[in-house]
Write a protein that holds these residues in place. Structure first.
Motif, PDB file in Angstrom:
ATOM      1  N   GLU A 208      -0.818   3.177  -3.472  1.00  0.00           N
ATOM      2  CA  GLU A 208       0.071   1.841  -4.264  1.00  0.00           C
ATOM      3  C   GLU A 208      -1.017   1.696  -4.437  1.00  0.00           C
TER       4      GLU A 208
ATOM      5  N   MET B  20      -9.796   3.452  -0.180  1.00  0.00           N
ATOM      6  CA  MET B  20      -8.838   3.174   0.732  1.00  0.00           C
ATOM      7  C   MET B  20      -8.248   4.721   1.139  1.00  0.00           C
TER       8      MET B  20
ATOM      9  N   CYS C  65      -3.397  -1.162  -5.420  1.00  0.00           N
ATOM     10  CA  CYS C  65      -3.703  -2.399  -4.187  1.00  0.00           C
ATOM     11  C   CYS C  65      -5.345  -3.188  -4.590  1.00  0.00           C
TER      12      CYS C  65
ATOM     13  N   HIS D 147       1.480  -1.132   0.340  1.00  0.00           N
ATOM     14  CA  HIS D 147      -0.131  -0.072   0.195  1.00  0.00           C
ATOM     15  C   HIS D 147       0.422   1.093  -0.439  1.00  0.00           C
TER      16      HIS D 147
ATOM     17  N   CYS E  23      -4.110   6.357   0.017  1.00  0.00           N
ATOM     18  CA  CYS E  23      -3.408   5.549  -0.457  1.00  0.00           C
ATOM     19  C   CYS E  23      -2.634   4.645  -1.870  1.00  0.00           C
TER      20      CYS E  23
ATOM     21  N   HIS F 114      -8.987   0.099  -4.293  1.00  0.00           N
ATOM     22  CA  HIS F 114      -8.598   1.017  -3.815  1.00  0.00           C
ATOM     23  C   HIS F 114      -8.925   2.680  -3.945  1.00  0.00           C
TER      24      HIS F 114
END
Ligand code: HEM
Ligand SMILES: [Cu+2]
Ligand SMILES: [Cu+2]
Lengths: 179, 566
Positions: A163, A172, A165, A126, A161, A169
């Motif tokens: 990255e 997040m 994921c 993440h 977040c 995503h």
């Protein structure tokens, strides 16, 4: 004698250079050395250096430590999911869990005070992206990364977040308060 | 082993093409363009989804399309084209036959099968893992298998190239050292061998993990080795497109390198230092020591940066010297004003060079600085940077070279030269703008690989500043303009190959004609004997340096206002 033909001087490394080239190489080299000095010098004089303190960890190990801090220092909960808001004392170890697709818990820090922030992921990679300050740290599963932070502005921040994921995503995102 | 083959001398360029090599170059170049086309169509989906006002695709489709866009463009388009370039730089420039054409066809077949396998895996839907495929997020086995097959094929292609160099040496088709452009291609090839090996070291265990044979691949080890592959492959591109710049300067102006020693020395720096720069992808990671990060990103990377700064001067410098010899000596810039701006081979190359240096180079060094990396890591600044390097730098150079190759290699008159004249400007300049606004949005924190900047469905959505939305809207508009430029390139290339007027083959013979030895230059030179041969280029270099220094320190200034971290 062009770049697509063999050089006329057999020994190309003896081919002389022009003054334009010599001067530019010298300038460019000096600039590279300055940049090198900046990076090293910032470790000595600068205040923003990413710590490299790291431990191997396992999800349950890390979760237990995070839970202990939550049990001790929760001041309230937020959202329908009742996410605890943790207000830890100065200098203490603070844990932030990244997992699909949430950050847990919400942190409440104080301006000008220093904390040891522990980051890890329970599953995939993440990205800890603190907005709007724009501080970005990779969160890698299996590794507990301890970053010492000293907030210098009060306000409500968001932890996005950044990255990739998985499918949620984009949901997040969490908060971080500085009093 | 004596294979029967023929050599033809192109009447336009005087280049000599061996028939096997020629067919292989055509096959690889055509495959490259097909993947550029697919990647370009996928780019429409990516860009229209990231344009907030349009937000076109659903999340799952978006991630799938983005995975395929990254791989088709960065790996398949570029590497197919590079294999063609390697064959050109060996067989054509050295006027020899290609080593083991059968094995070269095998390489091509493996690459094609690998690329198709990987694409199919992505479109089947369970491999939307992005090109980086960070473990433990797993794709279908076919995803990795496709990449591995492709890599093996590319590796074989590299060895065919090296074998061809041996043949040229043995058959004495040239005397002395290989041409600078071939030298650059050798550098690209050596880096490629290193790169592909790293890729294999990490992708093979990951493939075995996906089929259940290996239990675990460590996430941080994966990232470290993956980037030894992912970053070095960019060095292949840099070495390849810089070789092409030198080639185009030679073709369009008859320019000779200002100094063989400087240019080749700079290429050697790439081999020595570039591949070690993988560290700059891991600056925001846990677990790696500060010393490791600093050594890799400064000591090693800055030598590579130095090399690029040298090429950035010597290529326009060589053009300036050639132009001044033709009499364009007024002021600092007459040589540049009188350059053939209407020739897409030249304009594409020059737009590529300037954009690569100013946009890609400066942003790359900023990002690669250990502490500064924290303010851009994983933001959309990163794709902003690398579209300036792989699109403006590599892709546009390949496009410029194609315009040269259409009559020479494909033996077709270019259709619609008016449109071709325009294409580098439309594609290059809209890409400049695209990169700038992506970097702008990234500076404001906007994430890369992110489906929805409004965070729909989240209880704690973050409200990005209005400027971030504006920037992402501009990304959309500039992206569509760039895609139009890319479509024109494909139309001209494919159209010319299909419908262009056939051109004369040129004289054929069963034997190669060796390259006549070049006459030694008239005066024996010593350091600075030419005086200050390229003052205009030097002035441009100083503008570059000032922009670089200012931008670099502005970022430190911003960093210094952030939270204390240690
Ligand atoms: C022609 C116009 C193009 C447009 C409009 C375009 C657009 C984009 C955009 C907006 C992204 C970022 C999406 C995100 O992170 O959310 C992206 C990613 C990317 N693009 Fe392009 N692109 C183009 C051409 C190319 C070319 C020619 C290449 C390579 C030679 C390329 C390589 C990549 C790669 C490697 C990524 C990263 C994928 C990832 O994050 O895994 N693009 N593109
Ligand atoms: Cu996440
Ligand atoms: Cu995420």
């Amino acid at each position: 004698m062009s770049a697509i033909l063999p050089p006329s001087e057999r020994l190309w490394w003896k081919h002389p250079l022009d003054r334009v080239e010599g001067t530019w190489i010298a300038i460019a080299l000096v600039w590279c050395l300055i940049m090198f000095a900046m990076m090293v010098g910032w470790h000595v004089y600068g205040k923003q250096n990413l710590s490299t303190e790291t431990y191997r960890t396992k999800p349950d190990m890390f979760a237990a430590k995070a839970q202990a801090v939550v049990d001790k220092y929760t001041v309230r909960t937020e959202t329908d999911d009742k996410i605890p808001v943790v207000h830890p004392p100065e200098g203490s170890d603070v844990y932030l869990i990244a997992r699909l697709w949430a950050w847990w818990p919400i942190l409440e820090l104080e301006k000008g005070k220093t904390y040891r922030l522990h980051l890890t992921s329970m599953d995939y990679n993440h990205g800890f992206s603190l907005q709007p300050a724009n501080i970005n740290i990779q969160v890698v599963p299996g590794y507990e990364h301890v970053v010492t932070v000293t907030p210098n502005q009060a306000g409500s921040f968001s932890v996005v977040c950044n990255e990739y994921c998985g499918i949620n995503h984009h949901t997040m995102v969490s908060r971080l308060y500085v009093k | 082993m004596s294979t029967t083959t023929t050599y033809r001398t192109c009447p336009r360029s005087g280049l000599q093409f061996e028939s096997q090599a020629e067919k292989l170059m055509i096959a690889n170049a055509v495959a490259a363009v097909v993947f550029l086309l697919i990647g370009g169509i996928l780019a429409v989906g990516v860009v229209l989804t990231r344009w907030p006002a349009v937000h076109w695709l659903q999340a799952d489709t978006f991630y799938q399309v983005l995975t395929a866009h990254g791989i088709d463009m960065l790996i398949f388009w570029i590497i197919f084209f590079e294999i063609a370039v390697l064959y050109f730089c060996s067989s054509t420039l050295l006027r020899c036959r290609l080593a083991t054409p059968r094995i070269a066809w095998l390489a091509f077949a493996l690459m094609l099968i690998g690329a198709v396998t990987n694409n199919v895996a992505v479109y089947q839907g369970s491999s939307s893992v992005m090109m980086t495929s960070y473990v433990p997020m797993m794709a279908a086995p076919a995803f990795y298998l496709g990449l591995i097959l492709f890599a093996v094929g590319a590796l074989i292609g590299c060895f065919v190239f090296l074998g061809t160099l041996v043949i040229a040496k043995r058959d004495k088709t040239y005397q002395g050292s290989v041409p600078l452009v071939t030298f650059g291609a050798v550098v690209a090839c050596i880096i490629a061998v290193f790169t592909i090996t790293s890729g294999a070291i990490i992708l093979i265990p990951t493939f075995l993990m996906s089929v259940g044979i290996v239990k675990e691949v460590d996430p941080l080890v994966y990232r470290t080795i993956w980037w030894a592959f992912g970053h070095s492959s960019q060095q292949i591109n840099v070495a390849a497109h810089i070789s092409i710049w030198y080639a185009i300067a030679a073709i369009a102006f008859g320019a000779k390198p200002m100094s063989e020693r400087v240019s080749r020395g700079a290429f050697l720096l790439y081999i020595l230092f570039l591949q070690l720069a993988s560290a700059h992808h891991l600056l925001a990671d846990p677990g790696l020591s500060t010393a490791w990060k600093v050594v890799n990103t400064s000591y090693f990377m800055y030598f590579a940066v130095l090399a690029s700064m040298i090429h950035g001067l010597t290529i326009p410098g060589a053009i300036e010297v050639a132009q001044r010899q033709k009499g364009y000596t007024k002021g600092l810039f007459e040589w540049l004003r009188k350059a053939p701006w209407g020739n897409p081979v030249f304009s594409g190359m020059f737009i590529s060079l300037i954009g690569f240096g100013f946009l890609g180079g400066i942003s790359g060094v900023m990002m690669g600085t250990e502490q500064l990396n924290m303010i851009i890591h994983n933001t959309i600044y990163v794709p902003g940077h690398f579209h300036a390097t792989v699109v403006v730098g590599t892709t546009l150079s390949f496009m410029a070279l194609t315009y040269f190759l259409i009559p020479v290699l494909f033996r077709r008159e270019m259709i619609n030269p008016g449109l071709a004249k325009l294409q580098p400007y439309l594609f290059g300049l809209s890409m400049y703008f695209f990169c700038l606004v992506m970097m702008g949005a990234g500076t404001l924190g906007v994430s890369r690989r992110h489906w929805d900047m409004a965070f729909s469905g989240s209880a704690m959505a973050y409200e990005w500043p209005g400027a971030a939305y504006l920037m992402m809207g501009l990304v959309g508009i500039a992206g569509i303009a760039a895609i139009t430029g890319g479509a024109i390139y494909i139309y001209i290339t494919v159209g010319s190959i299909l419908w262009g007027k056939r051109l004369d083959k040129g004289a054929e013979s069963a034997k190669f004609t060796p390259i006549p030895p070049t006459a030694p230059s008239a005066v024996v030179q010593s350091y600075g004997s030419m005086g200050f041969a390229a003052p205009g280029t030097f002035a441009l270099a100083m503008v570059f340096l000032v922009a670089f220094v200012l931008y670099y320190f502005i970022n430190w200034k911003y960093l210094s206002t952030l939270w204390g971290m240690s």
